[in-house]
Design an enzyme around this catalytic site. Structure first.
Site, mmCIF file in Angstrom:
data_model
loop_
_atom_site.group_PDB
_atom_site.id
_atom_site.type_symbol
_atom_site.label_atom_id
_atom_site.label_comp_id
_atom_site.label_asym_id
_atom_site.label_seq_id
_atom_site.Cartn_x
_atom_site.Cartn_y
_atom_site.Cartn_z
ATOM 1 N N HIS A 37 -10.602 -2.080 -3.943
ATOM 2 C CA HIS A 37 -9.759 -0.899 -3.720
ATOM 3 C C HIS A 37 -8.264 -1.211 -3.927
ATOM 4 O O HIS A 37 -7.808 -2.331 -3.684
ATOM 5 C CB HIS A 37 -9.956 -0.361 -2.298
ATOM 6 C CG HIS A 37 -9.607 -1.386 -1.261
ATOM 7 N ND1 HIS A 37 -8.337 -1.559 -0.783
ATOM 8 C CD2 HIS A 37 -10.363 -2.337 -0.667
ATOM 9 C CE1 HIS A 37 -8.316 -2.536 0.078
ATOM 10 N NE2 HIS A 37 -9.539 -3.047 0.163
ATOM 11 N N HIS A 82 -7.739 -8.540 -19.248
ATOM 12 C CA HIS A 82 -9.186 -8.794 -19.304
ATOM 13 C C HIS A 82 -9.615 -9.436 -17.991
ATOM 14 O O HIS A 82 -9.162 -10.529 -17.661
ATOM 15 C CB HIS A 82 -9.471 -9.728 -20.496
ATOM 16 C CG HIS A 82 -10.920 -10.064 -20.671
ATOM 17 N ND1 HIS A 82 -11.368 -10.857 -21.701
ATOM 18 C CD2 HIS A 82 -12.018 -9.735 -19.959
ATOM 19 C CE1 HIS A 82 -12.682 -10.988 -21.612
ATOM 20 N NE2 HIS A 82 -13.102 -10.324 -20.557
HETATM 21 C C1 COA Z 1 -7.708 -22.315 -18.643
HETATM 22 C C2 COA Z 1 -8.302 -22.631 -20.002
HETATM 23 C C3 COA Z 1 -7.923 -21.568 -21.019
HETATM 24 C C4 COA Z 1 -7.737 -23.979 -20.422
HETATM 25 O O1 COA Z 1 -8.315 -24.357 -21.616
HETATM 26 P P1 COA Z 1 -7.614 -25.484 -22.526
HETATM 27 O O2 COA Z 1 -6.300 -24.947 -23.007
HETATM 28 O O3 COA Z 1 -8.589 -25.922 -23.549
HETATM 29 O O4 COA Z 1 -7.237 -26.644 -21.495
HETATM 30 P P2 COA Z 1 -7.993 -28.034 -21.220
HETATM 31 O O5 COA Z 1 -9.487 -27.880 -21.248
HETATM 32 O O6 COA Z 1 -7.349 -29.055 -22.114
HETATM 33 O O7 COA Z 1 -7.582 -28.318 -19.701
HETATM 34 C C5 COA Z 1 -6.279 -28.684 -19.310
HETATM 35 C C6 COA Z 1 -6.352 -29.178 -17.866
HETATM 36 O O8 COA Z 1 -6.717 -28.067 -17.027
HETATM 37 C C7 COA Z 1 -7.972 -28.313 -16.371
HETATM 38 N N1 COA Z 1 -8.711 -27.058 -16.418
HETATM 39 C C8 COA Z 1 -8.922 -26.271 -17.500
HETATM 40 N N2 COA Z 1 -9.596 -25.183 -17.162
HETATM 41 C C9 COA Z 1 -9.844 -25.278 -15.842
HETATM 42 C C10 COA Z 1 -10.509 -24.429 -14.923
HETATM 43 N N3 COA Z 1 -11.036 -23.272 -15.322
HETATM 44 N N4 COA Z 1 -10.567 -24.825 -13.617
HETATM 45 C C11 COA Z 1 -9.991 -26.001 -13.219
HETATM 46 N N5 COA Z 1 -9.340 -26.846 -14.055
HETATM 47 C C12 COA Z 1 -9.280 -26.478 -15.354
HETATM 48 C C13 COA Z 1 -8.625 -29.430 -17.173
HETATM 49 O O9 COA Z 1 -9.509 -30.190 -16.366
HETATM 50 C C14 COA Z 1 -7.414 -30.227 -17.618
HETATM 51 O O10 COA Z 1 -6.967 -30.989 -16.514
HETATM 52 P P3 COA Z 1 -6.285 -32.462 -16.720
HETATM 53 O O11 COA Z 1 -5.077 -32.247 -17.602
HETATM 54 O O12 COA Z 1 -5.947 -32.875 -15.318
HETATM 55 O O13 COA Z 1 -7.333 -33.288 -17.378
HETATM 56 C C15 COA Z 1 -9.868 -22.685 -19.950
HETATM 57 O O14 COA Z 1 -10.358 -23.875 -19.360
HETATM 58 C C16 COA Z 1 -10.472 -21.498 -19.193
HETATM 59 O O15 COA Z 1 -10.758 -21.551 -17.984
HETATM 60 N N6 COA Z 1 -10.689 -20.390 -19.949
HETATM 61 C C17 COA Z 1 -11.205 -19.141 -19.425
HETATM 62 C C18 COA Z 1 -12.601 -18.883 -19.969
HETATM 63 C C19 COA Z 1 -13.104 -17.514 -19.626
HETATM 64 O O16 COA Z 1 -12.644 -16.883 -18.697
HETATM 65 N N7 COA Z 1 -14.025 -16.996 -20.402
HETATM 66 C C20 COA Z 1 -14.539 -15.651 -20.239
HETATM 67 C C21 COA Z 1 -14.801 -15.048 -21.575
HETATM 68 S S1 COA Z 1 -15.540 -13.481 -21.477
#
Ligand code: COA
Length: 212
Positions: free
Chosen positions: A140, A149
């Protein structure tokens, strides 16, 4: 049944086709995408041409368009497409899955997609062209601004504000009353307990800012 054209033929498009077919409100004329995809099909709906065909289709009497392109980090193409289609004259119906629960006391703007099992509760506002994806919960009094998104299973507790073009990752939880800026990316599974400024990427539980 009114006719509709879908613009963008990726994975998100499949969800949209499914929802439209189940709702029985619109007849899908076809999908527009890039040249290399023309003549391919998605769930038996043909990619009939590139984006520039939209003008001819409008001239042929198809007045409704759905932007069926998904978004994670970058919403600029969804934004650009909406502007060019609007200039032609298209309308953008909100597409709401039959299985979603949307309060009558909420406001859903044009071009919004609300997926399977999502919930939008009372006095919430969903801005233009936002996606409330599968199983997401918008409690709410929330405000989700345009082109944002809310990913599958993400939860916005009550009175959360989300700025424009922000992405709330799958299964993330934003506790009540939090303000999230524009162009923010919240990682999947994160728990957000403090406000987030514009253009930040925040991940983890509790959320911490990262530079990516
Ligand atoms: C946040 C996000 C975009 C980062 O992706 P990226 O740019 O490839 O970053 P990396 O995988 O290199 O991660 C960078 C750091 O963040 C951390 N990290 C990334 N995503 C994380 C998450 N969701 N939760 C916790 N830590 C996360 C990694 O462990 C890494 O940590 P470090 O530097 O200490 O090793 C991605 O992990 C994410 O969560 N995307 C959202 C996906 C989603 O919602 N999809 C739905 C589609 S409908």
């Amino acid at each position: 049944m009114e006719k509709v054209i879908l613009v963008g033929g990726g994975g998100h498009c499949k969800s949209i086709i499914d929802t439209i077919r189940e709702s029985n409100k619109y007849e899908i004329v076809g999908i527009l995408d890039t040249e290399d995809k023309v003549d391919q099909s998605i769930l038996d709906v043909k990619i009939i041409g590139v984006d520039s065909l939209a003008k001819n289709l409008f001239g042929d009497g198809i007045k409704n368009a759905v932007i069926s392109l998904g978004s994670i980090k970058d919403t600029s193409l969804r934004n650009k497409l909406s502007l060019s289609l609007k200039e032609i004259g298209f309308s953008f119906p909100a597409i709401i899955d039959n299985t979603a629960i949307v309060s009558k006391n909420s406001k859903i703007e044009e071009g919004v997609y609300i997926g399977k099992g999502a919930i939008v509760n009372a006095d919430s506002y969903i801005g233009k062209f936002s996606i409330i994806n599968t199983g997401a919960v918008v409690e709410h009094d929330c405000k989700v601004s345009s082109f944002s998104h809310i990913s599958p299973r993400a939860t916005l507790c009550g009175s959360v504000l989300v700025g424009s073009r922000s992405h709330i990752g799958a299964n993330a939880t934003i506790i009540q009353g939090i303000k999230i800026g524009s162009d923010v990316l919240v990682g999947a599974g994160s728990t957000i307990i403090e406000d987030i400024e514009n253009s930040k990427v925040v991940v983890g539980n509790p959320g911490r800012e990262i530079n990516v």
